[in-house]
Structures are given as C-alpha cells and as structure tokens.
Design a protein around this motif. Structure first.
Motif, PDB file in Angstrom:
ATOM      1  N   TRP A   1       0.725  -1.097   0.094  1.00  0.00           N
ATOM      2  CA  TRP A   1       0.103   0.066   0.137  1.00  0.00           C
ATOM      3  C   TRP A   1       0.935   1.038  -0.085  1.00  0.00           C
ATOM      4  CZ3 TRP A   1      -4.626  -0.697  -1.416  1.00  0.00           C
ATOM      5  CH2 TRP A   1      -5.453  -1.846  -0.722  1.00  0.00           C
ATOM      6  N   HIS A   2       0.219   2.190  -0.899  1.00  0.00           N
ATOM      7  CA  HIS A   2       1.301   3.492  -0.710  1.00  0.00           C
ATOM      8  C   HIS A   2       0.244   4.716  -1.457  1.00  0.00           C
ATOM      9  CE1 HIS A   2       1.731   1.945  -4.832  1.00  0.00           C
ATOM     10  NE2 HIS A   2       1.951   2.829  -5.246  1.00  0.00           N
ATOM     11  N   THR A   3       0.958   5.761  -1.403  1.00  0.00           N
ATOM     12  CA  THR A   3       0.400   6.889  -2.412  1.00  0.00           C
ATOM     13  C   THR A   3       1.643   7.441  -3.159  1.00  0.00           C
ATOM     14  OG1 THR A   3      -0.996   8.861  -2.585  1.00  0.00           O
ATOM     15  CG2 THR A   3       0.515   8.711  -0.543  1.00  0.00           C
ATOM     16  N   ASP A   4       1.360   7.647  -4.492  1.00  0.00           N
ATOM     17  CA  ASP A   4       2.461   7.783  -5.306  1.00  0.00           C
ATOM     18  C   ASP A   4       3.305   8.843  -4.904  1.00  0.00           C
ATOM     19  OD1 ASP A   4       1.988   5.302  -6.895  1.00  0.00           O
ATOM     20  OD2 ASP A   4       0.716   6.577  -8.516  1.00  0.00           O
ATOM     21  N   TRP A   5       4.563   8.687  -4.896  1.00  0.00           N
ATOM     22  CA  TRP A   5       5.688   9.740  -4.714  1.00  0.00           C
ATOM     23  C   TRP A   5       5.237  10.767  -3.393  1.00  0.00           C
ATOM     24  CZ3 TRP A   5       7.923   6.551  -7.366  1.00  0.00           C
ATOM     25  CH2 TRP A   5       7.822   6.281  -8.731  1.00  0.00           C
TER      26      TRP A   5
ATOM     27  N   LEU B   1      -4.995   5.276  -0.634  1.00  0.00           N
ATOM     28  CA  LEU B   1      -3.720   4.455  -0.906  1.00  0.00           C
ATOM     29  C   LEU B   1      -4.181   3.542  -1.913  1.00  0.00           C
ATOM     30  CD1 LEU B   1      -3.289   3.372   2.861  1.00  0.00           C
ATOM     31  CD2 LEU B   1      -1.950   5.204   1.654  1.00  0.00           C
ATOM     32  N   HIS B   2      -3.189   2.832  -2.578  1.00  0.00           N
ATOM     33  CA  HIS B   2      -3.371   1.969  -3.561  1.00  0.00           C
ATOM     34  C   HIS B   2      -2.269   0.759  -3.593  1.00  0.00           C
ATOM     35  CE1 HIS B   2      -0.809   4.845  -5.751  1.00  0.00           C
ATOM     36  NE2 HIS B   2      -0.432   3.959  -6.466  1.00  0.00           N
ATOM     37  N   ARG B   3      -2.587  -0.323  -4.157  1.00  0.00           N
ATOM     38  CA  ARG B   3      -1.557  -1.355  -4.555  1.00  0.00           C
ATOM     39  C   ARG B   3      -1.754  -1.981  -5.691  1.00  0.00           C
ATOM     40  NH1 ARG B   3      -2.211  -5.553   0.540  1.00  0.00           N
ATOM     41  NH2 ARG B   3      -4.238  -6.371   0.030  1.00  0.00           N
TER      42      ARG B   3
ATOM     43  N   HIS C   1      -0.166   1.911 -19.568  1.00  0.00           N
ATOM     44  CA  HIS C   1       0.484   3.410 -19.583  1.00  0.00           C
ATOM     45  C   HIS C   1       0.103   4.181 -18.687  1.00  0.00           C
ATOM     46  CE1 HIS C   1       2.330   2.720 -23.910  1.00  0.00           C
ATOM     47  NE2 HIS C   1       2.689   1.706 -23.233  1.00  0.00           N
ATOM     48  N   ARG C   2       0.960   5.085 -18.026  1.00  0.00           N
ATOM     49  CA  ARG C   2       0.658   5.885 -17.025  1.00  0.00           C
ATOM     50  C   ARG C   2       0.901   7.267 -17.005  1.00  0.00           C
ATOM     51  NH1 ARG C   2       2.764   4.934 -10.884  1.00  0.00           N
ATOM     52  NH2 ARG C   2       4.198   6.337 -11.061  1.00  0.00           N
ATOM     53  N   THR C   3       0.416   8.218 -16.340  1.00  0.00           N
ATOM     54  CA  THR C   3       0.752   9.519 -16.392  1.00  0.00           C
ATOM     55  C   THR C   3       0.415  10.109 -14.846  1.00  0.00           C
ATOM     56  OG1 THR C   3      -1.356  10.480 -16.899  1.00  0.00           O
ATOM     57  CG2 THR C   3       0.520  10.266 -18.596  1.00  0.00           C
TER      58      THR C   3
HETATM   59 FE   LIG Z   1       1.579   3.470  -7.402  1.00  0.00          FE
END
Ligand SMILES: [Fe+2]
Length: 281
Positions: free
Chosen positions: A101-105, A261-263, A276-278
C-alpha cells in the motif's frame, strides 16, 4: 458521442465510480471536464470503461486534469516525456511491482494529485488494483488513535524501495523484471507531511500516506513510534475502507493520491500485463 450524456455510477466498494458517456479520444467540453473533476473529488477513483485511446489521447486528457508531475525512478517510454509503462512479462519471476500500500511519490515535497492509468494488455484474471479511502478511514477512526496522531508529521522516504540497497535497487541486478527501474542515492532523502491533513482542493480531512514510504514520525522514536505507525497502518488498511478494481482492456482509471492508498496485485501468472501511466499535479 454526446458530451452531456455523462453518467457517474458509484462502485459497491468504499470509493470509486464508473464514468460513462464520455469519449476520451475527443476534445471534451469545459462542462464535461468539470463533471469529471467533480466525480473524481467525490469518489476519489474514477473508471472510464471501453476507451480506445492513443498515447496522445492519454496525454491530452491528463493535461485537462493538471500539469505533468514527473516520475522519479521510472523512465518514460521512448518518444514520450510523460508516459511510464507498467509492464510485467507472462513468465516474469520478479516480485510484483508496487504490491505494498502506498500513495504515489508521497516522499516528494509536492506529491502528484492524480495518477492516470490506461489498461492496454489486461490478463483474464488477477491484477486488480486495490484502493483504500483515507477520508473514510479517518472519519471512522477511534478517537483514542486519532488523538495520538493529531498534529504529528510523518517522515516519508523512497529509500526502502528505490535506494541502491532498496527493494528495487542493486539486489535486482540479475532480475527478470520487464519494467526498468532507476534506483538512486537520491531516494534516501526524507520529507515530512502531516499525517492528518486537509485535502488541498476540497478541504476535507484525510489521512496521508502509510508505512512503507512513511519511515517514521517526527519527534518520536523507538517502540512508541513503531507502535503508532503500526496502529495507524492496521486501521487505515481495513477491509471496510477498500475497493478492489477489476481491469478490462481499454479502461482508463484516475485516482486521487491525496485521498486514497493503492496497491498492485498479482494472480495472473502466464499472462502479460501492460498499462500506460501519467501523473499530474
Ligand atoms: Fe503506485
């Protein structure tokens, strides 16, 4: 496709909504962009099914939501300065990327507001993205735990993941990981953010970040610090605050890094997976 036919249908999870009636290959009206932003702020994760979009479309849509935030540690794809490819080979043995689990950057000074993913090659099973609603986790938090967190700053760092001795560092030199990850000494930096904070756009109170990128609590140490981090983690990751997103090819998903949060999840051995991600501010 008529832009005024946009419909927003909440998921049966603790966050997330399906947005239909919008074609992301087309120029969107100001009203449609506003409606999407509103749904995103309200539901924290929005899902656009059946979008046959190009990388140009992905970039154009992303810029309607904010400026590109940039990805440390993940190189962009050839010919694109703002698109990262999340790729896992069918027979890859390396650990699943971003499975915690995290939140980006969140270890940055100004973490991204939104992450936008376009599902290109999606396995027939597994690979769900998990989300946890951190507004709900805070709203339902026992007062005793909340009181221990009140006014505290968490120390965020990418070191456990992206430092040379981190999860994706030198130990992966013989790994079969299909995705390229650029580890760096830079990942050892530490950035403080309040644990309980107001969402910068809605003003709603939320929890920000969790153990992993959070490596400590300012002004605390030893058992007391570890106990509080672990009590926070155990509460904020509870099942009742979650939504598990099932991907289909062509789906575009945009989440609010300030709210959830996501994983990543595995469970698709034998199948390739490419997205693909931005990220935008
Ligand atoms: Fe992420």
């Amino acid at each position: 496709m008529a832009q005024d036919a946009i419909t927003v249908t909440p998921t049966d999870g603790a966050c997330g909504a399906l947005i239909e009636g919008v074609d992301l290959t087309q120029q969107l009206s100001a009203e449609t962009v506003q409606a999407i932003r509103q749904a995103w702020l309200e539901h924290h994760v929005v899902v656009f099914p059946k979008q046959d979009i190009s990388d140009d479309d992905l970039e154009r849509f992303s810029l309607l939501m904010g400026d590109f935030a940039g990805d440390p540690y993940l190189p962009t794809i050839e010919g694109r300065d703002h698109i990262v490819e999340l790729r896992r080979g069918a027979n890859e043995q390396a650990p699943i990327f971003a499975e915690a689990w995290h939140t980006d950057w969140s270890f940055g000074e100004n973490p991204p507001a939104a992450t936008i993913l376009h599902g290109i090659t999606i396995p027939p099973q597994g690979g769900n993205t998990g989300f946890i609603n951190q507004h709900k986790a805070l709203a339902e938090m026992p007062p005793e735990l909340r009181q221990r967190l009140e006014g505290k700053n968490a120390l965020h760092s990418a070191k456990a993941a992206y430092a040379p001795d981190g999860l994706y560092g030198e130990r992966e030199k013989d790994s079969d990981r299909a995705m390229k990850i650029i580890y760096s000494e830079d990942a050892n930096k530490v950035q403080a953010h309040p644990i309980i904070r107001k969402h910068p756009e809605t003003g709603e109170e939320t929890l920000f970040g969790c153990f992993g990128y959070i490596i400590g609590i300012e002004g605390m140490e030893g058992d007391e610090e570890i106990q509080l981090l672990s009590d926070l983690y155990n509460w904020q990751t509870r099942e009742e605050f979650q939504y598990s997103h099932r991907w289909e090819p062509g789906m575009v998903v945009m989440w609010d890094n300030r709210s959830v949060l996501h994983r990543a999840n595995g469970g698709y051995e034998g199948y390739e997976r490419v997205l693909h991600r931005t990220v935008v501010r």
